[in-house]
Design an enzyme around this catalytic site. Structure first.
Site, mmCIF file in Angstrom:
data_model
loop_
_atom_site.group_PDB
_atom_site.id
_atom_site.type_symbol
_atom_site.label_atom_id
_atom_site.label_comp_id
_atom_site.label_asym_id
_atom_site.label_seq_id
_atom_site.Cartn_x
_atom_site.Cartn_y
_atom_site.Cartn_z
ATOM 1 N N HIS A 194 0.787 -1.231 0.000
ATOM 2 C CA HIS A 194 0.000 0.000 0.000
ATOM 3 C C HIS A 194 0.828 1.294 0.000
ATOM 4 C CE1 HIS A 194 -3.414 -2.557 1.159
ATOM 5 N NE2 HIS A 194 -2.662 -3.046 2.115
HETATM 6 C C1 BDR Z 1 -3.094 0.760 5.268
HETATM 7 O O1 BDR Z 1 -3.319 0.250 6.577
HETATM 8 C C2 BDR Z 1 -2.119 -0.195 7.148
HETATM 9 O O2 BDR Z 1 -2.290 -1.476 7.676
HETATM 10 C C3 BDR Z 1 -1.058 -0.123 6.072
HETATM 11 O O3 BDR Z 1 0.180 0.277 6.622
HETATM 12 C C4 BDR Z 1 -1.595 0.887 5.107
HETATM 13 O O4 BDR Z 1 -1.208 2.197 5.447
HETATM 14 C C5 BDR Z 1 -3.772 -0.148 4.267
HETATM 15 O O5 BDR Z 1 -5.134 -0.204 4.501
#
Ligand code: BDR
Ligand code: CA
Length: 314
Positions: free
Chosen positions: A244
């Site tokens: 992400h």
């Molecule tokens: C986001 O949530 C976190 O778990 C990850 O680091 C990312 O920023 C994805 O939904």
């Protein structure tokens, strides 16, 4: 050559946050990291503040200023994600405790002071976690909003739905009030939702290329990703986990990798069922103000080429 773009990274590391910070550190010609601000999210604040410093030390960037920020959302109880990131948030490799100190002062004040000090329109905010620090800074000092060049965030999801509830993505869900402040503020937002990040799977061939770099930071990153992906592989039956947060930094380096459109985005803060949902007017069915550039497509091979090229420079 043009001077490096000034950024503040607001983050809750997190293995994918660590990858985003590493991508920035691997790109010193393009990006100057003015500071890293931490927030409670994936794990509590004490751990995100520890993890941010571990990443700095891993990359030999101990001169980086790291400030601790909010330890809880603006109006709710903290929700964390150890089920994804492990107990420490950076589970996977063996990591030693950081020796570099946190900066004195609160992250929110650092954000405000930096934006007031630097020339207008020169500082970009990169947000990789819940938007608590930014929401608090905007509440405390609304004068900083027009001074921001751009706020590029990982958060939200629309056609893809949510990942912490059927409707909501984690970063927005944890602090929807903060997200609401940001989307209403008038700041120029670029949004990297799950729709984009779910196209970026840590496939075996990609992780293998990272391992071939052979340096200590690359090796630690590979071990982090091998831990991180197990949850999503099981959940989605996919070939690797979605990466992400590095999308935010990749966008600053190579915006042409991403495609999206200007839309209105509003945050659900009331409904119990859909709280934290990013309501994206992708088809422009309302007259509401287009307050964000929402990305939907990414050149996944180009993204991983960039990541691997920059990781190799650390
Ligand atoms: C986001 O949530 C976190 O778990 C990850 O680091 C990312 O920023 C994805 O939904
Ligand atoms: Ca994150």
């Amino acid at each position: 050559m043009a001077s490096a773009r000034k950024i503040i990274i607001d983050t809750d590391p997190g293995q994918d946050d660590a990858a985003a910070i590493m991508l920035a550190f691997g790109s010193p010609d393009e990006l100057e990291v003015l500071g890293i601000t931490t927030v409670a999210g994936n794990v509590p604040l004490s751990l995100t503040s520890r993890n941010a410093r571990i990443v700095c030390e891993l990359c030999s960037r101990t001169e980086t200023k790291v400030f601790a920020g909010a330890d809880a959302p603006i109006a709710r109880k903290l929700v964390t994600a150890e089920h994804v990131h492990g107990k420490t948030g950076l589970d996977g490799p063996e990591l030693s405790e950081p020796t570099m100190a946190l900066q004195p002062g609160h992250a929110v004040d650092f954000i405000i002071e930096t934006l007031r000090r630097e020339p207008e329109g020169t500082v970009t905010l990169c947000t990789l976690g819940p938007l608590t620090n930014i929401g608090l800074a905007f509440q405390k000092a609304p004068d900083i909003v027009p001074r921001i060049r751009e706020l590029v965030m990982m958060g939200g999801g629309f056609f893809e739905g949510g990942n912490i509830t059927p409707a909501a993505e984690f970063n927005i869900y944890v602090d929807p009030e903060a997200a609401d402040i940001v989307f209403r503020s008038g700041v120029r937002v670029v949004m990297m939702p799950l729709d984009v990040t779910h196209q970026l799977l840590t496939r075996k061939d990609r992780v293998k290329r990272m391992a071939e770099i052979g340096t200590a930071p690359a090796k630690a990153m590979v071990e982090m990703l091998e831990f991180f992906e197990r949850f999503d592989i099981e959940k989605y039956g996919s070939d690797g986990g979605p990466l992400h947060d590095p999308t935010v930094v990749a966008y600053l380096l190579k915006p042409e990798l991403f495609k999206g459109r200007d839309c209105n985005v509003e945050i659900e803060v009331q409904s119990e069922l859909t709280v934290g949902m990013t309501v994206v007017d992708w088809w422009h069915v309302t007259e509401r103000k287009r307050n964000a550039k929402v990305m939907r497509h990414v050149d996944a091979d180009g993204f991983f080429d960039l990541l691997i090229e920059r990781f190799a420079r650390i």
